[in-house]
Design an enzyme around this catalytic site. Structure first.
Site, mmCIF file in Angstrom:
data_model
loop_
_atom_site.group_PDB
_atom_site.id
_atom_site.type_symbol
_atom_site.label_atom_id
_atom_site.label_comp_id
_atom_site.label_asym_id
_atom_site.label_seq_id
_atom_site.Cartn_x
_atom_site.Cartn_y
_atom_site.Cartn_z
ATOM 1 N N ASP A 236 7.269 20.108 -41.336
ATOM 2 C CA ASP A 236 6.532 19.673 -40.166
ATOM 3 C C ASP A 236 6.541 20.844 -39.186
ATOM 4 O OD1 ASP A 236 5.122 18.160 -38.357
ATOM 5 O OD2 ASP A 236 6.435 16.415 -38.498
ATOM 6 N N TRP A 237 5.610 20.843 -38.257
ATOM 7 C CA TRP A 237 5.417 22.009 -37.392
ATOM 8 C C TRP A 237 6.615 22.191 -36.444
ATOM 9 C CZ3 TRP A 237 2.254 21.693 -40.930
ATOM 10 C CH2 TRP A 237 1.117 22.500 -41.077
#
Length: 320
Positions: A236-237
């Site tokens: 995930d970012w």
């Protein structure tokens, strides 16, 4: 039926073998907010938010969607789709999204989200299908098949147990083995086995004290070893806490990129390990999965240009 990134694994391994250590490390981290690093024979590809429409930003990337994005159709979110119990309808939505991604030259659409709804206060409840892993798994597998039928990848998320909003980026989901397997992982397992999404997105949180992005039991032993996952594991970012530990755990791609810190840490770790363990350590840390996706998306883009199917025009509003 399109090929899969895993079909390009042999070519990807050849490309990886031709790269320097620095180049190998570079492809394990993004080049920018939404794009990967390209190398000779494997151009960069674009990932962008879904899951219920494409959010391709036209300027600088940001996580909140504050900057401009291309005009796109917004489909009903997963909570509404699951209420239909109609897997064929879910596949049709995936089909439309796959065609939209082709039109915008998007390689991987970040979705679907299939975490379980454990509280009405969950901020992501609207984009998760259900509190029932059986229903969530079937609806998501149909969506994945619909998108990927066009040679566009999906990213199954958020793996795993990312079920609450409070301290979402760092809490530890402490779960006994039986509910973990029967409730929280069950939908993920079904989608992986039934549809082979091109990528799985590792979540922000910890599971029983270990960050999902650094959990070898989760990413390698379970996802790849027990379920037979063939694709790319992406963070995930901003979810990576320790880049070297995440590479060793089986996380192929850190997003976003652009700082150069992740690749530098990987190079330093490989050099340090090689001095005592030999050069085989390099092969154990660097995987060809990002290159396989690059090869695939390049072939898909070429095929799409030659045999393009027009994306439906934006509907016009009738006023008055």
């Amino acid at each position: 039926m399109p090929s899969k990134p895993s079909d390009h694994l042999s070519r990807a391994c050849d490309i990886v073998a031709s790269l320097t250590l620095e180049q190998k490390a570079a492809v394990t981290t993004g080049a920018s907010f939404w794009e990967t690093v390209g190398v000779d024979g494997a151009p960069a590809f674009t990932l962008t938010d879904g899951p219920h429409g494409i959010r391709k930003q036209t300027g600088d990337g940001d996580a909140l969607g504050l900057n401009d994005s291309v005009v796109a159709v917004c489909f009903p979110p997963a909570v509404a789709m699951a209420a239909t119990f109609d897997t064929d309808l879910s596949a049709q939505v995936g089909d439309a999204l796959g065609r939209a991604c082709l039109a915008e030259k998007i390689g991987v659409l970040l979705g679907p989200g299939i975490n379980m709804k454990r509280s009405p206060l969950g901020g992501r409840n609207f984009e998760y299908y259900s509190e029932d892993p059986f229903l969530a798994g079937r609806m998501a597998a149909a969506y994945v098949n619909g998108v990927q039928a066009h040679g566009v990848g999906t990213s199954l998320k958020h793996f795993a147990a990312n079920n609450q909003e409070t301290e979402r980026f760092r809490y530890s989901a402490d779960i006994d083995p039986r509910p973990l397997h029967e409730t929280y992982l069950r939908a993920f397992e079904h989608v992986v086995r039934a549809a082979q999404p091109w990528s799985v997105m590792a979540a922000y949180n910890k599971i029983n004290g270990v960050y999902a992005t650094q959990d070898r039991w989760l990413l390698t032993d379970t996802l790849r070893g027990r379920w037979g996952f063939e694709g790319l594991v992406v963070s995930d970012w901003g979810a990576v806490d320790d880049r070297v530990a995440s590479v060793a755990a089986g996380l192929d791609l850190e997003m976003p990129g652009g700082t150069g810190l992740g690749p530098a840490a990987v190079v330093a770790a490989v050099n340090a390990a090689s001095s005592s363990c030999g050069p085989s350590v390099i092969g154990s840390l660097i995987t060809p999965a990002p290159i396989a996706c690059s090869c695939f998306t390049a072939s898909t883009a070429a095929a799409a240009s030659a045999h393009s199917r027009p994306y439906p025009p934006e509907p016009q509003l009738c006023v008055g």
